[in-house]
Design a protein around this motif. Structure first.
Motif, short mmCIF file in Angstrom:
data_model
loop_
_atom_site.label_atom_id
_atom_site.label_comp_id
_atom_site.label_asym_id
_atom_site.label_seq_id
_atom_site.Cartn_x
_atom_site.Cartn_y
_atom_site.Cartn_z
N GLY A 88 -2.78 -0.82 -3.11
CA GLY A 88 -3.54 0.25 -2.47
C GLY A 88 -2.82 1.56 -2.63
O GLY A 88 -1.60 1.60 -2.79
N PHE A 89 -3.61 2.63 -2.62
CA PHE A 89 -3.04 3.98 -2.74
C PHE A 89 -3.93 4.90 -1.92
O PHE A 89 -5.13 4.99 -2.18
N LEU A 90 -3.33 5.55 -0.93
CA LEU A 90 -4.08 6.45 -0.06
C LEU A 90 -3.36 7.76 0.12
O LEU A 90 -2.12 7.83 0.07
N LEU A 91 -4.14 8.78 0.38
CA LEU A 91 -3.57 10.06 0.80
C LEU A 91 -3.43 10.00 2.31
O LEU A 91 -4.21 9.35 3.00
N LYS A 92 -2.43 10.68 2.84
CA LYS A 92 -2.15 10.60 4.27
C LYS A 92 -3.29 11.15 5.13
O LYS A 92 -3.42 10.79 6.29
N VAL B 297 0.88 -1.17 0.00
CA VAL B 297 0.00 0.00 0.00
C VAL B 297 0.91 1.22 0.00
O VAL B 297 1.87 1.29 0.78
N VAL B 298 0.64 2.16 -0.90
CA VAL B 298 1.44 3.38 -1.01
C VAL B 298 0.63 4.55 -0.46
O VAL B 298 -0.57 4.67 -0.76
N ILE B 299 1.27 5.38 0.34
CA ILE B 299 0.61 6.57 0.89
C ILE B 299 1.41 7.81 0.52
O ILE B 299 2.62 7.74 0.30
N THR B 300 0.73 8.93 0.46
CA THR B 300 1.40 10.19 0.14
C THR B 300 0.54 11.37 0.57
O THR B 300 -0.67 11.23 0.75
N THR B 301 1.16 12.51 0.70
CA THR B 301 0.41 13.74 0.94
C THR B 301 0.07 14.42 -0.37
O THR B 301 -0.72 15.35 -0.41
N PHE B 302 0.67 13.93 -1.47
CA PHE B 302 0.52 14.58 -2.77
C PHE B 302 -0.52 13.88 -3.62
O PHE B 302 -0.35 12.74 -4.02
N ASP B 303 -1.61 14.57 -3.91
CA ASP B 303 -2.71 14.02 -4.70
C ASP B 303 -2.42 14.27 -6.19
O ASP B 303 -3.07 15.08 -6.83
N LEU B 304 -1.43 13.55 -6.71
CA LEU B 304 -1.01 13.72 -8.09
C LEU B 304 -1.26 12.44 -8.87
O LEU B 304 -0.85 11.35 -8.44
N ALA C 95 1.94 5.56 -11.28
CA ALA C 95 3.25 4.93 -11.07
C ALA C 95 3.16 3.85 -9.99
O ALA C 95 3.73 2.76 -10.15
N ALA C 96 2.43 4.12 -8.91
CA ALA C 96 2.31 3.15 -7.82
C ALA C 96 1.57 1.90 -8.29
O ALA C 96 2.00 0.78 -8.02
N LEU D 230 -9.21 8.38 -11.53
CA LEU D 230 -8.30 7.38 -12.08
C LEU D 230 -8.99 6.55 -13.16
O LEU D 230 -8.49 6.42 -14.28
N LEU D 231 -10.14 5.98 -12.83
CA LEU D 231 -10.84 5.13 -13.79
C LEU D 231 -11.36 5.93 -14.98
O LEU D 231 -11.33 5.46 -16.10
N GLY D 232 -11.80 7.15 -14.74
CA GLY D 232 -12.24 8.00 -15.84
C GLY D 232 -11.11 8.29 -16.81
O GLY D 232 -11.29 8.24 -18.03
#
Length: 168
Positions: free
Chosen positions: A53-57, A32-39, A45-46, A86-88
């Motif tokens: 999984g991919f979540l914002l902090k 699971v990858v987390i980040t503060t950056f909603d890019l 890439a993740a 993402l899906l769009g």
């Protein structure tokens, strides 16, 4: 099971994910990858690197717990604020004619499971929605992965959107 930040000292979270869960890894770990950056580029890439999984902090402890449990069980959880976007994007940029087609035709039940996975439903939710056992759902998801050449539920959902099996 691993939890990585996008930005880590030494090796970044994407590279670490690729090394432990990437397409060339024989026995990939759940990441699971987390980040503060909603890019978007971080999300793509993740997922391409093999993250489940991919979540914002700012998602909170409950969502983080759900993502870790989902990844450990072979499911995927992407921050709800990112999922539709993402899906769009994948649906708009994909060309159904160039996408790999299933090795075998999908059964009616597999089409139902495909649509549910593409809507972000968990195995438990699909089981309740279709009135089938959890093990039956897991069997169908595994069959979909094999037929579509998908490595995880995210790839199943992307394929469903790109081929127009579900609306974006």
């Amino acid at each position: 099971m691993c939890l990585f930040d996008i930005r880590m000292p030494g090796v970044d979270g994407i590279e670490a994910t690729r090394a432990l869960a990437g397409p060339d890894v024989a026995d990939p770990l759940a990441v699971v990858v987390i980040t503060t950056f909603d890019l978007d580029e971080y999300v793509y890439a993740a997922l391409k690197a093999g993250a489940r999984g991919f979540l914002l902090k700012n998602a909170g402890a409950e969502m983080l717990s759900q993502a870790v449990h989902a990844a450990a069980e072979g499911d995927a959880l992407i921050a709800p604020s990112v999922t539709a976007r993402l899906l769009g994007t994948f649906a708009r940029t994909g060309r159904a004619s160039s996408l790999p087609q299933p090795v075998e035709a999908l059964t009616h039940r597999e089409e139902e499971i495909l649509a549910a996975v593409a809507r972000g439903r968990t195995n438990g939710e699909i089981s309740a929605e279709l009135h089938i056992s959890l093990s039956t759902v897991k069997t169908h998801v595994a069959s979909l992965m094999a037929k579509l050449g998908a490595r995880n539920r995210v790839e199943i959902a992307i394929w469903a959107h790109q081929t127009g099996r579900v609306g974006s």
